[in-house]
Enzyme design. Structure first.
Site, PDB file in Angstrom:
ATOM      1  N   LEU A 151      29.832  39.830  45.716  1.00  0.00           N
ATOM      2  CA  LEU A 151      30.801  39.749  44.637  1.00  0.00           C
ATOM      3  C   LEU A 151      32.059  39.101  45.193  1.00  0.00           C
ATOM      4  O   LEU A 151      32.389  39.297  46.367  1.00  0.00           O
ATOM      5  CB  LEU A 151      31.133  41.143  44.092  1.00  0.00           C
ATOM      6  CG  LEU A 151      29.992  41.951  43.464  1.00  0.00           C
ATOM      7  CD1 LEU A 151      30.496  43.330  43.049  1.00  0.00           C
ATOM      8  CD2 LEU A 151      29.388  41.230  42.273  1.00  0.00           C
ATOM      9  N   ASP A 152      32.754  38.343  44.356  1.00  0.00           N
ATOM     10  CA  ASP A 152      34.026  37.772  44.790  1.00  0.00           C
ATOM     11  C   ASP A 152      34.972  38.892  45.221  1.00  0.00           C
ATOM     12  O   ASP A 152      34.868  40.029  44.759  1.00  0.00           O
ATOM     13  CB  ASP A 152      34.669  36.976  43.655  1.00  0.00           C
ATOM     14  CG  ASP A 152      33.844  35.759  43.264  1.00  0.00           C
ATOM     15  OD1 ASP A 152      33.103  35.252  44.110  1.00  0.00           O
ATOM     16  OD2 ASP A 152      33.946  35.339  42.096  1.00  0.00           O
ATOM     17  N   LYS A 153      35.905  38.556  46.074  1.00  0.00           N
ATOM     18  CA  LYS A 153      36.835  39.548  46.627  1.00  0.00           C
ATOM     19  C   LYS A 153      37.517  40.364  45.540  1.00  0.00           C
ATOM     20  O   LYS A 153      37.692  41.582  45.674  1.00  0.00           O
ATOM     21  CB  LYS A 153      37.876  38.838  47.498  1.00  0.00           C
ATOM     22  CG  LYS A 153      38.876  39.767  48.172  1.00  0.00           C
ATOM     23  CD  LYS A 153      39.811  38.985  49.087  1.00  0.00           C
ATOM     24  CE  LYS A 153      40.803  39.919  49.771  1.00  0.00           C
ATOM     25  NZ  LYS A 153      41.690  39.176  50.713  1.00  0.00           N
TER      26      LYS A 153
ATOM     27  N   THR B  65      36.480  40.771  42.364  1.00  0.00           N
ATOM     28  CA  THR B  65      35.554  41.324  41.377  1.00  0.00           C
ATOM     29  C   THR B  65      35.111  42.717  41.813  1.00  0.00           C
ATOM     30  O   THR B  65      34.850  42.950  42.988  1.00  0.00           O
ATOM     31  CB  THR B  65      34.330  40.409  41.215  1.00  0.00           C
ATOM     32  OG1 THR B  65      34.758  39.127  40.739  1.00  0.00           O
ATOM     33  CG2 THR B  65      33.332  40.981  40.221  1.00  0.00           C
TER      34      THR B  65
ATOM     35  N   ARG C 113      32.232  32.983  35.880  1.00  0.00           N
ATOM     36  CA  ARG C 113      33.568  32.406  35.729  1.00  0.00           C
ATOM     37  C   ARG C 113      33.482  30.948  35.284  1.00  0.00           C
ATOM     38  O   ARG C 113      34.242  30.492  34.418  1.00  0.00           O
ATOM     39  CB  ARG C 113      34.331  32.540  37.044  1.00  0.00           C
ATOM     40  CG  ARG C 113      34.549  33.994  37.459  1.00  0.00           C
ATOM     41  CD  ARG C 113      34.976  34.120  38.909  1.00  0.00           C
ATOM     42  NE  ARG C 113      36.284  33.523  39.129  1.00  0.00           N
ATOM     43  CZ  ARG C 113      36.822  33.379  40.346  1.00  0.00           C
ATOM     44  NH1 ARG C 113      36.160  33.780  41.432  1.00  0.00           N
ATOM     45  NH2 ARG C 113      38.011  32.833  40.467  1.00  0.00           N
TER      46      ARG C 113
END
Length: 341
Positions: free
Chosen positions: A139-141, A143, A253
């Protein structure tokens, strides 16, 4: 960051790109070259590529950006984790916003890997010959939400196979600026590195027929908030459920932005930090201010389901919305939904 520029000769023509770079860039292995290409670290005549199988063309210039070396061994760190499930093979956590998954420039410590090395001390028999957790997705930092990591080689191989064949249930909740049109559907648009910005992804369909990697997102607006403009009937914001069929970098996104409903707070793909809503008064101000102040992309990995790669058990995990997204939605609900409110 070191950059290496290579011009292909007649004898290089036709070689796979990863083989060419491994042969010409000194001590670089082909597997490392392949990884760098997929990470967007290679440009051909100034245009990014993420295809390691691409054939080399005589006279073309290939530029490789070598990232700063990562410390060889991430160190265990006592970082609190919200654990949803754990056995001898797997660990499932609800990741907090602000925690990167892997050590990388700008985030050498405080990552999920550092936390798992501490939490699983003595429980990691080795993945690929190294005592480390097996990360098969990320997961993105910024998120939040459900993530799984393997604790054994067998579990890592099994999870990797499930993700490769898309035999994973993954649903996300996003709060968008505006709403996708129609309010439910499927976005089937290929994704690749954006031209001129290797850190950014984009929907890519080129006039010559080439395109990015297949990316499919199924979505449904669960709730809409307010009106964008008086008389239009278009929502000012929406709570959208996104179910992934594929798992490309920044997929939700990019896809939501592509259909005109970028995530509130998205620093990369969002066209605005807030929402445009018709009206005036304290409720409107509260809602718009909440959106403007939201400090990350409003995205949460809500559901993760799969068959346990070792035991065969059906596993299903849900993580409730974090407080910041709950507060944002509560503020947006103050917006009236028609001209007569």
């Amino acid at each position: 960051m070191e950059k290496i520029s290579l011009t292909a000769s007649a004898t290089d023509a036709g070689l796979r790109l990863d083989s060419f770079l491994a042969d010409k860039a000194g001590s670089l292995s082909r597997s490392r070259a392949k990884s760098l290409i997929k990470e967007g670290a290679v440009m051909i005549n100034g245009v990014p590529t993420d295809d390691p199988r691409k054939a080399v063309v005589e006279g073309s210039t290939y530029t490789l950006a070598l990232p700063e070396p990562i410390p060889a061994v991430p160190q265990p760190e006592d970082i609190p984790l919200e654990i949803l499930f754990e056995d001898e093979h797997l660990i499932i956590i609800n990741k907090a916003s602000g925690m990167a998954v892997h050590p990388a420039p700008g985030s050498w410590d405080g990552t999920l890997v550092n936390a798992l090395l501490f939490h699983c001390e003595g429980q990691l028999p080795g993945i690929g010959g190294v005592e480390r957790p097996g990360i098969v997705h990320r997961l993105d930092k910024l998120t939040t939400g459900v993530m799984v990591a393997a604790k054994t080689e067998a579990a890592h191989v099994g999870l990797s196979a499930l993700f490769a064949t898309h035999d994973i249930e993954r649903s996300y909740l996003a709060v968008t600026r505006g709403a996708p049109r129609p309010l439910s559907g499927t976005i089937d648009e290929p994704i690749a590195r954006a031209t001129g910005d290797r850190k950014k992804m984009a929907v890519v369909r080129n006039p010559d027929g080439t395109h990015g990697r297949e990316a499919i997102t199924h979505y449904k607006a669960l709730e809409t908030f307010g009106l964008r403009d008086k008389g239009t009937g278009l929502p000012a914001a929406a709570l959208v459920k996104c179910t992934l069929e594929t798992g490309r970098t920044h997929q939700i996104r990019v896809h939501m932005s592509h259909v005109g409903a970028s995530l509130i707070g998205d620093p990369v793909y969002g066209r605005s930090k807030g929402v445009t809503a018709w009206g005036s008064g304290e409720d409107f101000d509260t809602a718009r201010d909440a959106a403007r102040r939201f400090e990350r992309q409003a995205l949460h990995a809500a559901v993760l389901g799969f068959v346990h790669p070792i035991t065969g058990e059906d596993l299903h995990f849900e993580a409730p919305l974090p407080q910041d997204m709950t507060d944002l939605i509560a503020a947006l609900r103050l917006l009236p939904k028609d001209d007569h409110d």
